[in-house]
Design a protein around this motif. Sequence first.
Motif, short mmCIF file in Angstrom:
data_model
loop_
_atom_site.label_atom_id
_atom_site.label_comp_id
_atom_site.label_asym_id
_atom_site.label_seq_id
_atom_site.Cartn_x
_atom_site.Cartn_y
_atom_site.Cartn_z
N SER A 111 1.06 14.02 0.45
CA SER A 111 1.89 13.66 1.48
C SER A 111 1.97 12.36 1.96
O SER A 111 0.99 11.73 1.32
CB SER A 111 1.32 14.42 2.54
OG SER A 111 0.11 13.93 3.14
N PRO A 112 2.79 11.87 2.73
CA PRO A 112 2.86 10.44 3.10
C PRO A 112 1.53 9.84 3.43
O PRO A 112 1.00 8.83 3.25
CB PRO A 112 3.92 10.08 3.90
CG PRO A 112 4.88 11.22 3.68
CD PRO A 112 3.94 12.57 3.22
N ALA A 113 0.69 10.63 4.59
CA ALA A 113 -0.34 10.21 5.07
C ALA A 113 -1.59 10.39 3.82
O ALA A 113 -2.12 9.26 3.68
CB ALA A 113 -1.03 11.01 6.04
N ALA A 114 -1.61 11.16 3.07
CA ALA A 114 -2.58 11.30 2.10
C ALA A 114 -2.21 10.06 0.96
O ALA A 114 -3.26 9.65 0.31
CB ALA A 114 -2.32 12.58 1.08
N GLN A 115 -0.96 9.95 0.53
CA GLN A 115 -0.80 8.90 -0.23
C GLN A 115 -1.29 7.43 0.15
O GLN A 115 -1.77 6.66 -0.49
CB GLN A 115 1.02 8.63 -0.37
CG GLN A 115 1.52 9.53 -1.29
CD GLN A 115 3.08 9.52 -1.21
OE1 GLN A 115 3.38 8.61 -0.59
NE2 GLN A 115 3.75 10.27 -2.30
N LEU A 116 -1.11 7.29 1.43
CA LEU A 116 -1.68 6.24 2.14
C LEU A 116 -3.32 5.83 2.24
O LEU A 116 -3.85 4.84 1.85
CB LEU A 116 -1.24 5.98 3.64
CG LEU A 116 -1.24 4.76 4.52
CD1 LEU A 116 -0.62 3.47 3.46
CD2 LEU A 116 -0.89 4.55 5.83
N ILE A 117 -3.81 7.05 2.42
CA ILE A 117 -5.30 6.83 2.62
C ILE A 117 -5.83 7.02 1.05
O ILE A 117 -6.74 6.13 0.73
CB ILE A 117 -5.83 8.48 2.93
CG1 ILE A 117 -5.63 8.35 4.60
CG2 ILE A 117 -7.15 8.57 2.52
CD1 ILE A 117 -5.96 9.56 5.20
N ALA A 145 0.88 -1.09 0.05
CA ALA A 145 0.01 0.17 -0.01
C ALA A 145 0.86 1.30 -0.04
O ALA A 145 0.48 2.18 -0.68
CB ALA A 145 -0.90 0.02 1.16
N ALA A 146 1.84 1.36 0.83
CA ALA A 146 2.59 2.43 1.01
C ALA A 146 3.46 2.63 -0.37
O ALA A 146 3.69 3.82 -0.81
CB ALA A 146 3.87 2.43 2.16
N THR A 147 4.27 1.41 -0.97
CA THR A 147 4.69 1.47 -2.28
C THR A 147 3.79 2.31 -3.38
O THR A 147 4.04 2.84 -4.14
CB THR A 147 5.44 0.18 -2.64
OG1 THR A 147 6.29 -0.06 -1.44
CG2 THR A 147 6.18 0.38 -3.99
N ILE A 148 2.64 1.75 -3.41
CA ILE A 148 1.77 1.77 -4.32
C ILE A 148 1.35 3.35 -4.61
O ILE A 148 1.26 4.02 -5.46
CB ILE A 148 0.43 0.99 -4.44
CG1 ILE A 148 0.71 -0.38 -4.79
CG2 ILE A 148 -0.72 1.64 -5.16
CD1 ILE A 148 -0.32 -1.36 -4.70
N GLY A 149 1.12 3.99 -3.07
CA GLY A 149 0.71 5.03 -2.85
C GLY A 149 1.97 6.00 -3.56
O GLY A 149 1.56 7.21 -4.13
N LYS A 150 3.35 5.66 -3.41
CA LYS A 150 4.50 6.57 -3.96
C LYS A 150 4.32 6.53 -5.44
O LYS A 150 4.36 7.47 -6.14
CB LYS A 150 5.70 6.04 -3.35
CG LYS A 150 5.76 6.19 -2.01
CD LYS A 150 6.94 5.46 -1.23
CE LYS A 150 7.15 5.84 0.03
NZ LYS A 150 8.20 5.01 0.54
#
Length: 513
Positions: free
Chosen positions: A94-100, A82-87
């Motif tokens: 932002s990291p939080a927005a990427q994750l959400i 999830a974190a990698t796909i967000g990036k």
Amino acid sequence: MADVLPEGAPESRGTRSPGGASTHLPEQVRRDLVHRLRRNKRAFRQDDVQVVERPLLRRAVGASALGNCMEWFDFGVYSYLAATIGKVFFPGASPAAQLISSFATFAAAFVVRPLGGLVFGPLGDRLGRQKVLATTMIMMAVGTFAIGLIPGYATIGVAAPILLLVARMVQGFSTGGEYGGATTFVAEYSPDRRRGYLSSWLDFGTFVGYALGSALVTGLNLALTDDQMLDWGWRIPFLIAGPLGVIGLYMRLKLEESPAFQQQLDAHEQSVAQASAGSEFRTIVTRHGKALLICTGLVLLYNVTNYMVTGFLPTYLTQTLHRSSGFADTLVLVGMVWIVLLITFIGRLSDRVGRRPVYGVAAAAMIILAVPAFLLIRSGATWPPVLGVLVLSTLLAGFAAPSAATLPALFPTAVRYAAMGIGFNFAVAAFGGTTPLVTEALVEVTGNDMVPAYYLMAAGAIGLLTVRFLPESAQVPLNGSPPMVGSDTERRELIATSGRLYRASRDASSARR
């Protein structure tokens, strides 16, 4: 006339097999058997009892479990990445927005699941379970494989997250016909005495798939640098879905229709099914509303716990608790392996003690143990988080093991696939797939990292209330299906038992008159 034998009747406490051995007959089984005998006004004959051929049964369970394995291989991969796909797809946030945003794309698949259930469910009741399950396997493999081919945001801009969303929706649409159809198929193939055990292999496949996906991602994270994972490494697990889909499709095309579905295709049942096809949704809601509510409550209990552990926990450990990704991946993988080891044993237990006690004990334990489990997970040490995850995994196994046998038993054969498609998928879309997104958002808004525990406690309370209204279905034939046994010996025993029960019931009625 009562549906059970009067107290003191000869067969009220047990039966004897043809060989003379005493065999205890559970109360719910005896009740159902006597009801069927009085409705038929005779004892069972050979044609009334269906013997399931072992090779067909093994193929049915294996092919259905493989479909669940493939589905959850993808979900495990997506959760861990999830974190990698967000990036990759939302690099400007932002990291939080990427994750959400990544979790929102994850949840989008669940929005279309009910639509898939509404389309595939009635088709499964009219055209057959096997044909629809083969179709959902193809769509699932295509959707998963496509994610591995989509260029990132840096290459094609906003088209990248849009294509990711489309691929996820294809997966969600196909999944709308997958679990309900697979549980229906296996439940209709299983002998009544072993339905809990055999159906639990479906969710065994579920967690094997998740464990394989998470193990693959863990291995890639250890073998590759962060830049390599962002560049191309994250694609590998999704591309593996292509060959898996070909294997699964081959296995499903070799299946035969379930005995219950074949039996209902006489002229009368077929005409009824065809006549009601256009209004099947309304028929299910109006005639089986209580069963739908029970299905929703049990699915909520199972899937909130499921997606909390499998979808949210890896990210919670890394983003909220700031543990290393290797530690988080390994910790959740340990939980999945523990579930795999437990689940078929709990399925077998549900055949012996009943579905209601298994659900009830696990739901009550969830209310009591959710907070302690998360307090352990929050610990900065190594072993307390392991214990916390094992506690949650044990509870999850208690919900997963009886589900594939319990939910199809709520509905009759003629509408079982469609009703499962509606009840299961609406509940998963509303409560299960949204769990990572809602929980992450609540943690962000409140700043309280114990919110997941409170969320689980609420699910446990709803589940415990639902169990109060759940009819016991262990060892009882499915509604609209003949009694199912695993051998000719069991069929002879059941026919002999039915004769004794019928005579005892008839004699008791004559004595009262």
